[in-house]
Design a protein around this motif. Structure first.
Motif, mmCIF file in Angstrom:
data_model
loop_
_atom_site.group_PDB
_atom_site.id
_atom_site.type_symbol
_atom_site.label_atom_id
_atom_site.label_comp_id
_atom_site.label_asym_id
_atom_site.label_seq_id
_atom_site.Cartn_x
_atom_site.Cartn_y
_atom_site.Cartn_z
ATOM 1 N N ASP A 39 0.844 -1.194 0.000
ATOM 2 C CA ASP A 39 0.000 0.000 0.000
ATOM 3 C C ASP A 39 0.882 1.248 0.000
ATOM 4 O O ASP A 39 2.102 1.184 0.166
ATOM 5 C CB ASP A 39 -0.902 0.009 1.232
ATOM 6 C CG ASP A 39 -2.150 0.864 1.045
ATOM 7 O OD1 ASP A 39 -2.278 1.550 -0.003
ATOM 8 O OD2 ASP A 39 -3.016 0.849 1.946
ATOM 9 N N HIS A 64 -4.969 12.805 8.326
ATOM 10 C CA HIS A 64 -5.912 12.047 7.499
ATOM 11 C C HIS A 64 -5.166 11.074 6.594
ATOM 12 O O HIS A 64 -5.586 9.913 6.432
ATOM 13 C CB HIS A 64 -6.751 13.008 6.660
ATOM 14 C CG HIS A 64 -7.645 12.328 5.673
ATOM 15 N ND1 HIS A 64 -8.830 11.722 6.042
ATOM 16 C CD2 HIS A 64 -7.512 12.120 4.339
ATOM 17 C CE1 HIS A 64 -9.394 11.180 4.968
ATOM 18 N NE2 HIS A 64 -8.624 11.417 3.926
ATOM 19 N N LEU A 65 -4.047 11.527 6.014
ATOM 20 C CA LEU A 65 -3.275 10.667 5.124
ATOM 21 C C LEU A 65 -2.655 9.486 5.860
ATOM 22 O O LEU A 65 -2.505 8.397 5.291
ATOM 23 C CB LEU A 65 -2.165 11.475 4.439
ATOM 24 C CG LEU A 65 -2.605 12.396 3.299
ATOM 25 C CD1 LEU A 65 -1.432 13.246 2.831
ATOM 26 C CD2 LEU A 65 -3.169 11.588 2.142
ATOM 27 N N GLU A 66 -2.271 9.676 7.116
ATOM 28 C CA GLU A 66 -1.705 8.571 7.886
ATOM 29 C C GLU A 66 -2.735 7.454 8.047
ATOM 30 O O GLU A 66 -2.386 6.270 8.064
ATOM 31 C CB GLU A 66 -1.255 9.064 9.265
ATOM 32 C CG GLU A 66 -0.071 10.013 9.236
ATOM 33 C CD GLU A 66 1.229 9.342 8.819
ATOM 34 O OE1 GLU A 66 1.292 8.104 8.831
ATOM 35 O OE2 GLU A 66 2.189 10.066 8.484
ATOM 36 N N LYS A 67 -4.008 7.813 8.139
ATOM 37 C CA LYS A 67 -5.063 6.811 8.292
ATOM 38 C C LYS A 67 -5.557 6.294 6.950
ATOM 39 O O LYS A 67 -5.942 5.130 6.826
ATOM 40 C CB LYS A 67 -6.238 7.424 9.065
ATOM 41 C CG LYS A 67 -5.900 7.806 10.493
ATOM 42 C CD LYS A 67 -7.096 8.447 11.175
ATOM 43 C CE LYS A 67 -6.767 8.844 12.600
ATOM 44 N NZ LYS A 67 -7.911 9.518 13.287
ATOM 45 N N ARG A 68 -5.551 7.156 5.940
ATOM 46 C CA ARG A 68 -6.061 6.782 4.617
ATOM 47 C C ARG A 68 -5.063 7.214 3.537
ATOM 48 O O ARG A 68 -5.293 8.175 2.805
ATOM 49 C CB ARG A 68 -7.427 7.429 4.373
ATOM 50 C CG ARG A 68 -8.507 6.943 5.335
ATOM 51 C CD ARG A 68 -9.830 7.646 5.078
ATOM 52 N NE ARG A 68 -10.875 7.165 5.942
ATOM 53 C CZ ARG A 68 -11.079 7.584 7.200
ATOM 54 N NH1 ARG A 68 -10.274 8.510 7.712
ATOM 55 N NH2 ARG A 68 -12.051 7.083 7.938
ATOM 56 N N ASN A 76 -2.900 7.405 0.063
ATOM 57 C CA ASN A 76 -3.330 7.256 -1.320
ATOM 58 C C ASN A 76 -2.195 7.622 -2.275
ATOM 59 O O ASN A 76 -1.188 8.188 -1.866
ATOM 60 C CB ASN A 76 -4.570 8.114 -1.604
ATOM 61 C CG ASN A 76 -4.310 9.597 -1.430
ATOM 62 O OD1 ASN A 76 -3.573 10.210 -2.204
ATOM 63 N ND2 ASN A 76 -4.903 10.196 -0.405
ATOM 64 N N SER A 131 0.471 10.589 -0.662
ATOM 65 C CA SER A 131 1.275 9.874 0.333
ATOM 66 C C SER A 131 2.714 9.706 -0.142
ATOM 67 O O SER A 131 2.966 9.468 -1.328
ATOM 68 C CB SER A 131 0.658 8.507 0.636
ATOM 69 O OG SER A 131 -0.600 8.667 1.268
#
Length: 250
Positions: free
Chosen positions: A196, A231-235, A237, A241
């Motif tokens: 990911d 937010h990026l740490e959790k989701r 992309n 990212s």
């Protein structure tokens, strides 16, 4: 056409500061504890003992993981400064280790390891598929492999083009795609345990900035560091990212 996008001189200069602080190493490497744990838990060996890092200079990840999981670390790197790696290992009280000073694409190995890691390595080559595949030569059957590279595609590409172009130029963005890693796993019959995007936006440049570039940088730093990175740490992309990370098993 030259395969490597960087050379030995670049990396010796990049890691020129030999005054490594133990706590700083811990702060950096512990961010990935979830993935180090995965390397141990998914390993077929009940008690993995050996670890190699491809492009291991200056040994910070090796020292941290080796000490944390009682693994014997080996660094494979063409860098000529062995003392920097030795100093890093001393910080973590590691006395039993190996340093292989060789060109990865020319080195022949007769030894395989329980765990192989590669961080920020393959993206500095034109023929990245070949470089990725050669990692498997070092991995034991049932062993685990971690590959992590920066992500400089999509929105990040345009940002770096404006404020970090010299750094962008030494990275092959063609490999910065999950499909590249999926194809790598399929070619080599590897099981994918994790694949990911990871991390917040890479707003920090690697060069001096002019006035316009400073404005662009500060605006992105304000936006992401104080507003969007959580937010990026959790989701994570592919657009914003900073990294791609994969954990595989042979």
């Amino acid at each position: 056409m030259k395969n490597e996008l960087t050379d030995k001189k670049y990396w010796e200069s990049y890691y020129g500061d030999k005054n490594v602080d133990r706590q700083k190493v811990i702060n950096i490497c512990s961010r990935y504890d979830k993935y180090w744990e995965m390397l141990i838990q998914e390993n077929s060996s009940n008690n993995p003992k050996s670890l190699i890092e491809i492009g291991g200079y200056p040994g910070r990840y090796l020292a941290y993981i080796g000490a944390k999981y009682d693994l014997r670390p080996t660094s494979l790197d063409f860098n000529s400064d062995r003392s920097a790696i030795e100093n890093t290992f001393k910080l973590f009280d590691i006395a039993d280790f190996d340093v292989i000073q060789a060109d990865f694409l020319k080195n022949k190995t007769d030894k395989q390891y329980d765990i192989v890691i590669s961080n920020g390595f393959i993206e500095h080559f034109v023929n990245y598929d070949e470089v990725m595949d050669r990692h498997i030569d070092y991995l034991k059957e049932g062993g685990t492999l971690l590959m992590m590279i920066p992500n400089m595609r999509h929105y990040i590409y345009w940002y770096k083009l404006l404020v970090d172009k010299p750094n962008l130029d030494i990275h092959n963005t063609s490999c910065m795609n999950l499909k590249v890693f999926e194809a790598f796993a399929e070619r080599n019959n590897l099981k994918i345990h994790h694949l990911d995007y990871l991390g917040g936006f890479p707003y920090s440049p690697h060069q001096p900035l002019n006035l316009l570039q400073k404005i662009i940088y500060k605006a992105h730093r304000l936006l992401f560091k104080f507003m969007l990175d959580k937010h990026l740490e959790k989701r994570p992309n592919r657009f914003f990212s900073s990294s791609i990370i994969g954990v595989f098993q042979k």
